[in-house]
Design a protein around this motif. Structure first.
Motif, PDB file in Angstrom:
ATOM      1  N   GLN A 111      45.654 129.726  -0.473  1.00  0.00           N
ATOM      2  CA  GLN A 111      45.622 130.213   0.906  1.00  0.00           C
ATOM      3  C   GLN A 111      46.981 130.817   1.241  1.00  0.00           C
ATOM      4  N   ARG A 112      46.939 132.017   1.749  1.00  0.00           N
ATOM      5  CA  ARG A 112      48.179 132.759   1.988  1.00  0.00           C
ATOM      6  C   ARG A 112      48.804 132.400   3.338  1.00  0.00           C
ATOM      7  N   GLU A 113      50.086 132.699   3.445  1.00  0.00           N
ATOM      8  CA  GLU A 113      50.898 132.482   4.647  1.00  0.00           C
ATOM      9  C   GLU A 113      51.168 131.011   4.939  1.00  0.00           C
ATOM     10  N   THR A 114      50.402 130.118   4.414  1.00  0.00           N
ATOM     11  CA  THR A 114      50.578 128.690   4.652  1.00  0.00           C
ATOM     12  C   THR A 114      51.837 128.197   3.944  1.00  0.00           C
ATOM     13  N   PHE A 115      52.593 127.306   4.602  1.00  0.00           N
ATOM     14  CA  PHE A 115      53.850 126.840   4.011  1.00  0.00           C
ATOM     15  C   PHE A 115      54.178 125.441   4.506  1.00  0.00           C
ATOM     16  N   THR A 116      55.131 124.809   3.813  1.00  0.00           N
ATOM     17  CA  THR A 116      55.708 123.558   4.285  1.00  0.00           C
ATOM     18  C   THR A 116      57.183 123.526   3.922  1.00  0.00           C
ATOM     19  N   LEU A 117      57.888 122.535   4.417  1.00  0.00           N
ATOM     20  CA  LEU A 117      59.286 122.286   4.068  1.00  0.00           C
ATOM     21  C   LEU A 117      59.345 121.049   3.200  1.00  0.00           C
ATOM     22  N   ILE A 118      60.195 121.067   2.167  1.00  0.00           N
ATOM     23  CA  ILE A 118      60.332 119.909   1.280  1.00  0.00           C
ATOM     24  C   ILE A 118      61.789 119.480   1.179  1.00  0.00           C
ATOM     25  N   ASP A 119      61.965 118.203   0.843  1.00  0.00           N
ATOM     26  CA  ASP A 119      63.317 117.712   0.579  1.00  0.00           C
ATOM     27  C   ASP A 119      63.646 117.923  -0.891  1.00  0.00           C
ATOM     28  N   GLY A 120      64.804 117.424  -1.328  1.00  0.00           N
ATOM     29  CA  GLY A 120      65.244 117.649  -2.695  1.00  0.00           C
ATOM     30  C   GLY A 120      64.319 117.073  -3.742  1.00  0.00           C
ATOM     31  N   GLY A 121      63.548 116.061  -3.387  1.00  0.00           N
ATOM     32  CA  GLY A 121      62.605 115.459  -4.316  1.00  0.00           C
ATOM     33  C   GLY A 121      61.221 116.067  -4.258  1.00  0.00           C
ATOM     34  N   GLY A 122      61.035 117.073  -3.415  1.00  0.00           N
ATOM     35  CA  GLY A 122      59.737 117.725  -3.310  1.00  0.00           C
ATOM     36  C   GLY A 122      58.808 117.104  -2.286  1.00  0.00           C
ATOM     37  N   LYS A 123      59.312 116.149  -1.490  1.00  0.00           N
ATOM     38  CA  LYS A 123      58.476 115.499  -0.483  1.00  0.00           C
ATOM     39  C   LYS A 123      58.377 116.373   0.764  1.00  0.00           C
ATOM     40  N   PRO A 124      57.165 116.573   1.302  1.00  0.00           N
ATOM     41  CA  PRO A 124      57.028 117.375   2.522  1.00  0.00           C
ATOM     42  C   PRO A 124      57.737 116.711   3.712  1.00  0.00           C
ATOM     43  N   LEU A 125      58.430 117.523   4.488  1.00  0.00           N
ATOM     44  CA  LEU A 125      59.147 117.028   5.662  1.00  0.00           C
ATOM     45  C   LEU A 125      58.369 117.235   6.955  1.00  0.00           C
ATOM     46  N   ILE A 126      57.411 118.129   6.923  1.00  0.00           N
ATOM     47  CA  ILE A 126      56.599 118.438   8.104  1.00  0.00           C
ATOM     48  C   ILE A 126      55.161 118.654   7.645  1.00  0.00           C
ATOM     49  N   PRO A 127      54.201 118.544   8.541  1.00  0.00           N
ATOM     50  CA  PRO A 127      52.857 119.014   8.180  1.00  0.00           C
ATOM     51  C   PRO A 127      52.911 120.506   7.855  1.00  0.00           C
TER      52      PRO A 127
END
Length: 499
Positions: free
Chosen positions: A79-95
């Protein structure tokens, strides 16, 4: 051994992992769903961990069926345009914020004023609109600045998966491009757009061309999926571009028409060109560009009619609508239930039903909606093709809408061209598989893979001779409908905001 590639299609609702053979035949498919959250009006989110759990489950199911030794490589469409933020370990920080999300309309206005609407369009290939992630990231900079500042990286779905699968922070240009942060002509992050979003350069994944080996499957993930450690993970593309490739559209002369929840039409361009009448995207082959028109509310309007009128089913409505004369007894529908992207880029626009009388029934509305979708596509195609050298010689259709014989007859007649129906059910996953097949040396290029792995359409729909001139006249009336209602919808939106 090594006679199968896996194409991943991570859509808005599910991950599908599909094993394809060298000739493009589907060997086995596994599908794992995940939920969609709508916590506030206009906010659409998902938990990226749900994507990951679904991917692992789908890969495990395919591996159990076909055997790890047969899998030569894996590639990803998403799915395009969809994104998230991750920390250094790859864990999502936000939905994760989805392509459906509309929270960033104020940021569209602000950034258009600050950078220039045409500049954004020409840099990114995409006229300003809430769909690209650029504006939602700018929203985060205003509303959740700590999360944005602390993030190690912003990732699209492809980048999130590749990081989890290989440990490398890398994504494809054809995957990252829909975020709206790329210099579409050069295939690199655009510094002005990155800065405008509130990001730092160190938060951006490495970019590689589609079809590049991103890395090998890690031992830990191999243990979770049953696959071999080191299995090549191949850079893929956004689902729209991958779908076009899977339908055999990879060069001049063909266009694709996806009749799904939204209606997407695309064609290839060797040169970069930008316009308000289409979006410009990186080609999934890594060579040239794909131009797209998008109608956000497509076949979902059929579901809306069934639900709203209390009809038994779409099939029952269509059966009744077949006997309704072309023109729906004077009814005209503008299908902007979810606003309009190309060519007007107007989020305030809404649907309009014009010409209602006491004689109209649900069957008339059903046919009028199909006609409205066709009129909209015809106008969009004319505008796009007018800037790209004329009609492609072939238009290939796919998606749920192709199951409607009535829609296909109307669409062919309004577009004034024959339509071929793709025999491929999972074109996005097949497009990803073609990139994998090329990367491991089965074929000399993605284009060669597409030629070898795409079955020729066997179903064709021709325009109905008597309907062509009638719909041509009707289309010109439809063309004026947006302009006649634009200010009304804008004023209604302002009143709603004040309340």
């Amino acid at each position: 051994m090594d006679d199968v590639v896996i194409g991943i299609d991570a859509s808005t609702t599910a991950v599908k992992a599909i094993a394809f053979t060298r000739d493009g035949k589907e060997l086995f498919q596994a599908r794992e769903t995940y939920p969609l959250s709508n916590p506030k009006p206009g906010h659409f989110e998902q938990d990226a961990e749900h994507w990951w759990t679904a991917l692992l489950g789908a890969l495990r199911a395919v591996t159990d069926k076909v055997g790890a030794a047969r899998v030569a490589a894996i590639s990803i469409a998403h799915q395009r345009e969809t994104f998230t933020l991750i920390d250094g370990g790859g864990k999502p920080l936000i939905p994760a914020i989805l392509w459906l999300d509309e929270r960033a309309r104020p940021q569209v206005i602000r950034l258009s004023a600050e950078l220039g609407r045409e500049a954004i369009r020409d840099w990114s290939g995409k006229p300003p609109d809430p769909t690209p992630a650029l504006y939602a990231i700018a929203w985060l900079a205003e509303h959740q600045p700590r999360a944005l500042h602390n993030a190690a990286a912003i990732v699209d779905v492809h980048g999130f998966f590749v990081h989890r699968l290989t440990g490398r922070l890398v994504t494809s240009t054809a995957s990252a491009d829909p975020l709206g942060l790329l210099d579409v002509e050069n295939g690199s992050w655009h510094p002005r757009l990155v800065e405008a979003a509130g990001l730092r350069p160190d938060q951006l994944p490495e970019l590689v061309a589609p079809g590049t080996v991103c890395g090998g499957l890690s031992k830990g993930v191999a243990g979770l999926t049953g696959l071999r450690a080191g299995t090549p993970i191949i850079a893929g593309a956004g689902d729209g571009q991958a779908m076009g490739l899977g339908m055999g559209v990879h060069g001049a002369g063909k266009s694709y028409l996806s009749l799904g929840s939204g209606v997407v039409c695309g064609c290839y361009s060797q040169e970069v060109t930008t316009s308000d009448t289409f979006r410009t995207l990186v080609s999934p082959t890594g060579s040239g560009f794909m131009l797209e028109t998008v109608l956000r509310s497509g076949m979902q309007l059929v579901d809306w009619i069934v639900r709203t009128t209390g009809s038994a089913s779409a099939a029952a409505l269509e059966k009744a609508a077949v006997d309704v004369a072309a023109g729906s007894d004077g009814l005209l529908v503008m299908p902007y239930w979810a606003g309009v992207m190309s060519p007007y880029w107007d989020g305030a626009a809404r649907g309009a039903i014009v010409g209602l009388s006491l004689d109209h029934e649900p069957k008339h509305l059903f046919r009028a909606v199909l006609e409205g979708i066709a009129f909209e596509q015809a106008i969009a195609s004319e505008a796009m093709e007018g800037q790209t050298g004329g009609k492609p010689t072939a238009m290939i259709a796919a998606g749920g809408g192709t199951n409607s014989e009535l829609l296909m007859r109307i669409m062919a007649s309004v577009l004034e061209r024959p339509l071929s129906v793709s025999p491929v059910n999972e074109a996005a996953a097949l497009g990803a598989a073609m990139l994998a097949a090329s990367a491991v040396g089965w074929f000399a290029s993605p284009e060669a893979a597409a030629e070898a792995m795409t079955a020729a359409p066997t179903r064709h729909v021709d325009p109905v001779g008597d309907l062509v001139p009638f719909y041509r006249t009707r289309k010109e009336i439809y063309r004026d409908l947006y302009h006649a209602t634009r200010d009304i919808h804008a004023r209604l939106g302002e009143v709603g905001e004040e309340v």
